[in-house]
Design a protein around this motif. Structure first.
Motif, PDB file in Angstrom:
ATOM      1  N   LEU A 194       0.833  -1.207   0.000  1.00 23.51           N
ATOM      2  CA  LEU A 194       0.000   0.000   0.000  1.00 23.51           C
ATOM      3  C   LEU A 194       0.863   1.251   0.000  1.00 23.51           C
ATOM      4  O   LEU A 194       0.634   2.182  -0.769  1.00 23.51           O
ATOM      5  CB  LEU A 194      -0.910   0.014   1.236  1.00 23.51           C
ATOM      6  N   SER A 195       1.883   1.269   0.863  1.00 21.53           N
ATOM      7  CA  SER A 195       2.700   2.471   1.000  1.00 21.53           C
ATOM      8  C   SER A 195       3.580   2.675  -0.224  1.00 21.53           C
ATOM      9  O   SER A 195       3.770   3.791  -0.686  1.00 21.53           O
ATOM     10  CB  SER A 195       3.573   2.387   2.253  1.00 21.53           C
ATOM     11  N   PHE A 196       4.104   1.590  -0.794  1.00 19.15           N
ATOM     12  CA  PHE A 196       5.041   1.723  -1.911  1.00 19.15           C
ATOM     13  C   PHE A 196       4.351   2.267  -3.156  1.00 19.15           C
ATOM     14  O   PHE A 196       4.850   3.182  -3.803  1.00 19.15           O
ATOM     15  CB  PHE A 196       5.691   0.364  -2.194  1.00 19.15           C
ATOM     16  N   VAL A 197       3.165   1.738  -3.477  1.00 15.95           N
ATOM     17  CA  VAL A 197       2.443   2.213  -4.664  1.00 15.95           C
ATOM     18  C   VAL A 197       1.980   3.652  -4.456  1.00 15.95           C
ATOM     19  O   VAL A 197       2.025   4.467  -5.375  1.00 15.95           O
ATOM     20  CB  VAL A 197       1.256   1.279  -5.005  1.00 15.95           C
ATOM     21  N   GLY A 198       1.579   4.001  -3.219  1.00 18.43           N
ATOM     22  CA  GLY A 198       1.175   5.377  -2.919  1.00 18.43           C
ATOM     23  C   GLY A 198       2.325   6.364  -3.021  1.00 18.43           C
ATOM     24  O   GLY A 198       2.115   7.568  -3.151  1.00 18.43           O
ATOM     25  N   LEU A 199       3.558   5.843  -2.978  1.00 15.69           N
ATOM     26  CA  LEU A 199       4.749   6.694  -3.052  1.00 15.69           C
ATOM     27  C   LEU A 199       5.170   7.019  -4.486  1.00 15.69           C
ATOM     28  O   LEU A 199       6.160   7.722  -4.681  1.00 15.69           O
ATOM     29  CB  LEU A 199       5.914   5.971  -2.363  1.00 15.69           C
TER      30      LEU A 199
END
Length: 550
Positions: free
Chosen positions: A259-264
């Motif tokens: 979740l965090s990586f794609v949002g970055l």
């Protein structure tokens, strides 16, 4: 039992809608404030603001690691099993953990500031932002890292109880407090006290901390109101899994990382530009002041305009993602394919004309929103950068579809491949093409990422792209007709109203947007493409249904 489940589903749906609306409102506020802020500090001030904000955004994402959604998923799972105690233990230990990770992130950014500056600009000179100003700005924004991670875990815990109100209200309050502080403090420092630009922008980035205090205050009010009720539920737990902390965090990280990586995605692309843009351009193409103006336009002011259609398109299509999860889980292939088709169609139907329209109207759009001082470089960069809104939208939505299908690792792989391409090509293309090189490198990276996510959706959902290809061709044809009409009107309007002031940029922009919308929607309506794509949401567009009713 079914009635209870229905009430819970209804509560979740209502809460999700409230949270989506609040997130959207927060993003729109985040887009709008940049216009008056730019009027106060100029493009050079915006460049300085970006120097502080971009490393902060990435470090914040790493410090929080997608925590709100991950904690929400974890707490919701164990609450549903009647085990409120496990979720509460995660919350208590998470508060301590996020406090420590936030403090570490703050210390890293604060003390690394002097070492970050040479990566941004090798030798800052007097005709641009100084070494001291950049260090000051990075250090001022770093303070927010102490508070924001704590907020993220409280938001996630409330969401685990299907209570979206605290997150929604705190997000909006945080944004309003931040924006009011930024605009008031910079106006006072620059126009009333006649202080330096460096001090004004430094205090503007400190707005992230002030906004976070506002958001945290809202969450604490909710917490003290509901504390008694939550503790009662914890005491009445019917099950206690007694998970060791190590196992709890392992499960949490499994939820959070993708979740965090794609949002970055966008912040990581911008971080690459932060560390290559000025270094590649200063000396070979431009002096420091010119390069900083181009960077401000590329990373912030033109970028904000580009995010507007992306926000609209993804808000309309992302609502389909929970239903995609359900279809995939229940192996309803026909419904899954229909939902994916609809998602693609909404994105393409809205974003292709928006991207092309922005490109054609780049100069009046930039002039109307930011004034004419840097119109030449602003309009030039926006003209070539505008179509990236389609790429941003497609990657966000295809990544979300893969997440709905529990195949998020392919979205992570896609982003990693895109970032590698951006890193390998950015400095070289900037050195060859000037500011347009950074734009081209972003296009190349996103193209590679989208090809991977599109392939993964085709493979795992057994999705065939023939209909999407046909629709894309039709949308492109209508967009070309629209672009030709807008071009003619734009040239005519600029002959009547040359863009010599911010006010005079409005008539060409306004008439161009109206003409473009009328041409495109007329073609979409007459062909019934608008009805096929948006007919479920806007019934008046569906000609076929109208004929049946008539």
């Amino acid at each position: 039992m079914k009635v209870g489940m229905g009430v819970a589903d209804s509560k979740l749906m209502r809460g999700t809608m409230v949270l989506t609306a609040a997130t959207f409102a927060s993003k729109i506020l985040g887009l709008i404030y940049i216009f008056p802020f730019t009027a106060i500090v100029g493009q050079t001030g915006i460049a300085l603001y970006s120097y502080g904000y971009l490393p902060y955004t990435v470090l914040l994402s790493l410090a929080t690691l997608g925590v709100p959604l991950a904690v929400s998923k974890f707490v919701s799972k164990y609450n549903a099993l009647g085990d409120y105690r496990t979720g509460h233990r995660l919350f208590q230990s998470g508060l301590l953990f996020m406090s420590i990770s936030g403090l570490i992130a703050f210390l890293v950014l604060f003390f690394a500031a002097p070492y970050i500056v040479p990566w941004i600009i090798e030798n800052p000179t007097e005709n641009g932002n100084s070494f001291e100003d950049i260090v000051f700005t990075i250090r001022m924004v770093s303070v927010a890292l102490v508070v924001v991670p704590i907020m993220s875990i409280i938001r996630g815990y409330f969401q685990g109880f299907q209570s979206m109100g605290p997150t929604a209200v705190s997000q909006v309050i945080e944004q309003i407090v931040r924006i009011v502080f930024i605009l008031v403090i910079t106006f006072c420092i620059v126009n009333v006290m006649e202080g330096s630009l460096g001090v004004a922008v430094g205090f503007a980035t400190f707005g992230a901390f002030v906004g976070a205090i506002g958001g945290l205050s809202v969450l604490l009010i909710y917490w003290f109101k509901r504390k008694k009720y939550i503790h009662e539920q914890v005491e009445q737990s019917t099950v206690d899994h007694q998970l060791p902390l190590k196992k709890m965090y392992k499960e949490l990280i499994a939820y959070a990382l993708p979740l965090s990586f794609v949002g970055l995605a966008i912040p990581l692309y911008q971080l690459i530009d932060l560390f290559t843009f000025n270094r590649a351009l200063i000396g070979s193409f431009m002096n420091q002041a010119e390069s900083e103006v181009a960077f401000a336009v590329f990373s912030n002011t033109a970028h904000k305009i580009i995010l507007i259609p992306m926000a609209l398109a993804t808000a309309l299509s992302i609502t389909l993602v929970p239903t995609i999860t359900k279809s995939f889980t229940t192996n309803d292939t026909a419904l899954l394919q229909k939902q994916i088709t609809q998602t693609y169609q909404v994105i393409l139907f809205l974003t292709i004309p928006a991207a092309v329209g922005m490109s054609v109207l780049a100069y009046p759009a930039f002039g109307a929103l930011y004034g004419v001082k840097d119109l030449e470089v602003g309009g030039y960069i926006l003209r070539y950068y505008a179509p990236i809104t389609l790429f941003f939208s497609l990657f966000a939505v295809t990544g979300a579809i893969l997440q709905g299908m529990n195949k998020q690792k392919y979205a992570v792989i896609a982003l990693a491949v895109g970032l590698v391409i951006k890193v390998l090509t950015n400095a070289w293309l900037l050195g060859v093409l000037g500011p347009l090189g950074g734009i081209l490198a972003t296009y190349l990276g996103y193209t590679a990422s989208i090809l991977i996510t599109v392939w993964a959706i085709g493979k795992f959902a057994e999705f065939h792209y023939w209909l999407i290809a046909k629709r894309t061709l039709l949308i492109s044809m209508f967009t070309l007709v629209m672009a030709a009409g807008v071009m003619i009107v734009n040239v005519g309007m600029q002959n009547l109203f040359p863009i010599t002031s911010q006010l005079r940029a409005f008539p060409p922009l306004f008439v161009g947007v109206i003409v473009g919308a009328v041409i495109y929607l007329y073609l979409g309506y007459r062909s019934n493409l608008a009805g096929q794509v948006l007919g479920n949401r806007f019934r008046f567009l569906n000609k076929k249904r109208q004929r049946q009713q008539g």
